[in-house]
Design a protein around this motif. Structure first.
Motif, PDB file in Angstrom:
ATOM      1  N   ARG A 292      46.203  33.944  48.949  1.00 24.82           N
ATOM      2  CA  ARG A 292      45.552  33.068  49.977  1.00 24.82           C
ATOM      3  C   ARG A 292      44.407  33.807  50.882  1.00 24.82           C
ATOM      4  NH1 ARG A 292      50.678  30.849  50.829  1.00 24.82           N
ATOM      5  NH2 ARG A 292      51.033  29.051  49.756  1.00 24.82           N
ATOM      6  N   ARG A 293      44.750  34.935  51.214  1.00 26.20           N
ATOM      7  CA  ARG A 293      44.002  35.692  52.196  1.00 26.20           C
ATOM      8  C   ARG A 293      42.841  36.044  51.234  1.00 26.20           C
ATOM      9  NH1 ARG A 293      49.048  38.036  54.991  1.00 26.20           N
ATOM     10  NH2 ARG A 293      49.508  36.587  56.363  1.00 26.20           N
ATOM     11  N   LEU A 294      43.000  37.080  50.003  1.00 30.23           N
ATOM     12  CA  LEU A 294      41.954  37.410  49.280  1.00 30.23           C
ATOM     13  C   LEU A 294      40.997  36.228  48.880  1.00 30.23           C
ATOM     14  CD1 LEU A 294      43.914  39.678  46.604  1.00 30.23           C
ATOM     15  CD2 LEU A 294      42.054  40.270  48.020  1.00 30.23           C
ATOM     16  N   LEU A 295      41.553  35.083  48.600  1.00 31.67           N
ATOM     17  CA  LEU A 295      40.746  33.692  48.152  1.00 31.67           C
ATOM     18  C   LEU A 295      39.728  33.507  49.361  1.00 31.67           C
ATOM     19  CD1 LEU A 295      39.953  32.272  45.926  1.00 31.67           C
ATOM     20  CD2 LEU A 295      41.593  30.464  46.669  1.00 31.67           C
ATOM     21  N   ARG A 296      40.263  33.345  50.459  1.00 26.20           N
ATOM     22  CA  ARG A 296      39.633  33.096  51.707  1.00 26.20           C
ATOM     23  C   ARG A 296      38.536  34.240  52.079  1.00 26.20           C
ATOM     24  NH1 ARG A 296      43.570  31.592  54.899  1.00 26.20           N
ATOM     25  NH2 ARG A 296      44.164  33.889  55.714  1.00 26.20           N
ATOM     26  N   THR A 297      38.768  35.546  51.997  1.00 26.80           N
ATOM     27  CA  THR A 297      37.899  36.511  52.118  1.00 26.80           C
ATOM     28  C   THR A 297      36.822  36.408  51.017  1.00 26.80           C
ATOM     29  OG1 THR A 297      39.583  38.071  53.115  1.00 26.80           O
ATOM     30  CG2 THR A 297      37.466  38.944  52.283  1.00 26.80           C
ATOM     31  N   ALA A 298      37.217  36.087  49.846  1.00 32.15           N
ATOM     32  CA  ALA A 298      36.080  36.060  48.932  1.00 32.15           C
ATOM     33  C   ALA A 298      35.249  34.877  48.965  1.00 32.15           C
ATOM     34  CB  ALA A 298      36.681  35.970  47.586  1.00 32.15           C
ATOM     35  N   ARG A 299      35.695  33.944  49.683  1.00 30.44           N
ATOM     36  CA  ARG A 299      35.057  32.610  49.758  1.00 30.44           C
ATOM     37  C   ARG A 299      33.990  32.912  50.844  1.00 30.44           C
ATOM     38  NH1 ARG A 299      38.883  29.187  50.038  1.00 30.44           N
ATOM     39  NH2 ARG A 299      39.223  29.489  52.310  1.00 30.44           N
ATOM     40  N   GLN A 300      34.498  33.739  52.008  1.00 30.43           N
ATOM     41  CA  GLN A 300      33.737  34.043  53.368  1.00 30.43           C
ATOM     42  C   GLN A 300      32.564  35.135  52.800  1.00 30.43           C
ATOM     43  OE1 GLN A 300      36.661  35.603  55.816  1.00 30.43           O
ATOM     44  NE2 GLN A 300      37.206  33.539  56.725  1.00 30.43           N
ATOM     45  N   ARG A 301      32.695  35.597  51.827  1.00 28.17           N
ATOM     46  CA  ARG A 301      31.827  36.590  51.389  1.00 28.17           C
ATOM     47  C   ARG A 301      30.463  36.246  50.277  1.00 28.17           C
ATOM     48  NH1 ARG A 301      34.351  42.745  51.787  1.00 28.17           N
ATOM     49  NH2 ARG A 301      35.204  42.200  54.179  1.00 28.17           N
ATOM     50  N   GLY A 302      31.015  34.920  49.917  1.00 30.69           N
ATOM     51  CA  GLY A 302      30.155  34.281  49.134  1.00 30.69           C
ATOM     52  C   GLY A 302      30.379  33.955  47.573  1.00 30.69           C
ATOM     53  N   ALA A 303      31.590  34.234  47.473  1.00 28.74           N
ATOM     54  CA  ALA A 303      32.356  33.950  45.994  1.00 28.74           C
ATOM     55  C   ALA A 303      31.777  32.958  45.606  1.00 28.74           C
ATOM     56  CB  ALA A 303      33.572  34.053  46.020  1.00 28.74           C
ATOM     57  N   VAL A 304      31.236  32.724  44.176  1.00 30.25           N
ATOM     58  CA  VAL A 304      30.783  31.505  43.570  1.00 30.25           C
ATOM     59  C   VAL A 304      31.850  31.035  42.495  1.00 30.25           C
ATOM     60  CG1 VAL A 304      28.129  32.015  43.789  1.00 30.25           C
ATOM     61  CG2 VAL A 304      29.330  32.822  41.897  1.00 30.25           C
ATOM     62  N   SER A 305      32.842  31.998  42.177  1.00 29.98           N
ATOM     63  CA  SER A 305      33.953  31.343  41.339  1.00 29.98           C
ATOM     64  C   SER A 305      34.987  32.292  41.319  1.00 29.98           C
ATOM     65  CB  SER A 305      33.505  31.159  39.826  1.00 29.98           C
ATOM     66  OG  SER A 305      33.146  32.539  39.282  1.00 29.98           O
ATOM     67  N   ALA A 306      36.180  32.215  41.133  1.00 32.20           N
ATOM     68  CA  ALA A 306      37.166  33.050  41.423  1.00 32.20           C
ATOM     69  C   ALA A 306      38.693  32.701  40.424  1.00 32.20           C
ATOM     70  CB  ALA A 306      37.858  33.335  42.770  1.00 32.20           C
ATOM     71  N   ALA A 307      39.419  33.473  39.874  1.00 33.41           N
ATOM     72  CA  ALA A 307      40.493  33.467  39.064  1.00 33.41           C
ATOM     73  C   ALA A 307      41.652  34.603  39.559  1.00 33.41           C
ATOM     74  CB  ALA A 307      40.267  33.238  37.897  1.00 33.41           C
ATOM     75  N   GLY A 308      42.716  34.083  39.031  1.00 34.08           N
ATOM     76  CA  GLY A 308      43.736  35.191  39.426  1.00 34.08           C
ATOM     77  C   GLY A 308      45.042  34.905  38.655  1.00 34.08           C
ATOM     78  N   MET A 309      45.921  35.896  38.987  1.00 34.27           N
ATOM     79  CA  MET A 309      47.302  35.700  38.327  1.00 34.27           C
ATOM     80  C   MET A 309      48.337  36.449  39.267  1.00 34.27           C
ATOM     81  SD  MET A 309      48.368  38.773  36.988  1.00 34.27           S
ATOM     82  CE  MET A 309      49.393  38.680  35.781  1.00 34.27           C
ATOM     83  N   ILE A 310      49.667  35.888  39.457  1.00 36.55           N
ATOM     84  CA  ILE A 310      50.721  36.516  40.079  1.00 36.55           C
ATOM     85  C   ILE A 310      51.884  36.226  38.834  1.00 36.55           C
ATOM     86  CG2 ILE A 310      52.116  36.477  42.019  1.00 36.55           C
ATOM     87  CD1 ILE A 310      50.187  35.197  43.620  1.00 36.55           C
ATOM     88  N   ALA A 311      52.469  37.391  38.569  1.00 35.07           N
ATOM     89  CA  ALA A 311      53.498  37.407  37.583  1.00 35.07           C
ATOM     90  C   ALA A 311      54.591  38.175  37.902  1.00 35.07           C
ATOM     91  CB  ALA A 311      52.907  37.623  36.264  1.00 35.07           C
ATOM     92  N   ARG A 312      55.765  37.927  37.433  1.00 40.36           N
ATOM     93  CA  ARG A 312      56.875  38.774  37.843  1.00 40.36           C
ATOM     94  C   ARG A 312      56.748  39.805  36.581  1.00 40.36           C
ATOM     95  NH1 ARG A 312      63.307  36.952  37.988  1.00 40.36           N
ATOM     96  NH2 ARG A 312      63.862  38.849  38.594  1.00 40.36           N
ATOM     97  N   ASP A 313      56.978  40.918  37.113  1.00 38.50           N
ATOM     98  CA  ASP A 313      57.239  42.363  36.244  1.00 38.50           C
ATOM     99  C   ASP A 313      58.461  43.220  36.715  1.00 38.50           C
ATOM    100  OD1 ASP A 313      56.488  44.474  34.532  1.00 38.50           O
ATOM    101  OD2 ASP A 313      55.576  45.340  36.189  1.00 38.50           O
TER     102      ASP A 313
END
Length: 197
Positions: A53-74
């Motif tokens: 959530r924080r990474l996404l908020r930071t990206a949005r504040q810095r002008g991201a125009v699109s974003a994607a990601g993953m969180i998986a168990r390893d």
């Protein structure tokens, strides 16, 4: 990931295209917690989602125009990866280096043995030679906390728009998996295409 009228970027099917305006991680949190067997694992999953959530908020504040990601168990841990595309314009008359362009989006790590950055050139299909900066960076998560992350920035000039760039940025906190994560970011960035006009 698609920004209509500008570019496309393919991410693995298991990744989630983020809604930059209002991403809801409730379903992901529920799915991750369902496969965790201990309270400690569930706390780790909750912490990973807070970081996302924080990474996404930071990206949005810095002008991201699109974003994607993953969180998986390893195994007993989690693997996280995040890719965003930023628009960067160099002011008229300014002569910024590639590192200075990337600096607008991030800051290199300079503590605890991290901080080296490497500038290279890579060939992207249908694009040609572009600059790439890899290394570790300090990413602020809150006003008080930050984390060291693996980072890859690929700087792509906008056609017929001198001084304008799209920067494909990949980030992950999984430092021991750097080589594999860089391969994933490289493969994703290799799918970048400008949309037909």
């Amino acid at each position: 990931m698609t920004a209509p009228g500008s570019f496309t970027l393919q991410v693995p099917d298991s990744w989630l295209d983020y809604d930059l305006a209002n991403q809801d991680f409730a379903r992901q949190q529920q799915e991750l917690r369902a496969v965790m067997t201990t309270a400690e694992q569930r706390r780790t999953a909750d912490d990973a989602l807070r970081q996302a959530r924080r990474l996404l908020r930071t990206a949005r504040q810095r002008g991201a125009v699109s974003a994607a990601g993953m969180i998986a168990r390893d195994g007993d841990g989690l693997v996280m990866a995040f890719v965003a595309v930023f628009g960067v314009t160099v002011p008229a008359g300014a002569d910024l280096s590639l590192a200075e362009i990337a600096q607008q989006l991030s800051r290199p790590a300079g503590t605890d043995g991290y901080g080296d950055r490497t500038v290279t050139s890579v060939e992207l299909p249908e694009i040609g030679a572009v600059a790439r900066i890899t290394g570790t960076e300090i990413v602020p998560l809150t006003d008080e906390t930050s984390a060291v992350m693996i980072a890859m920035h690929t700087i792509i000039p906008m056609p017929e728009q001198p001084g304008s760039y799209l920067v494909v940025t990949g980030m992950s906190p999984n430092l021991p998996l750097a080589e594999a994560v860089y391969d994933i970011f490289d493969a994703i960035t290799g799918t970048f295409r400008f949309a037909a006009r």
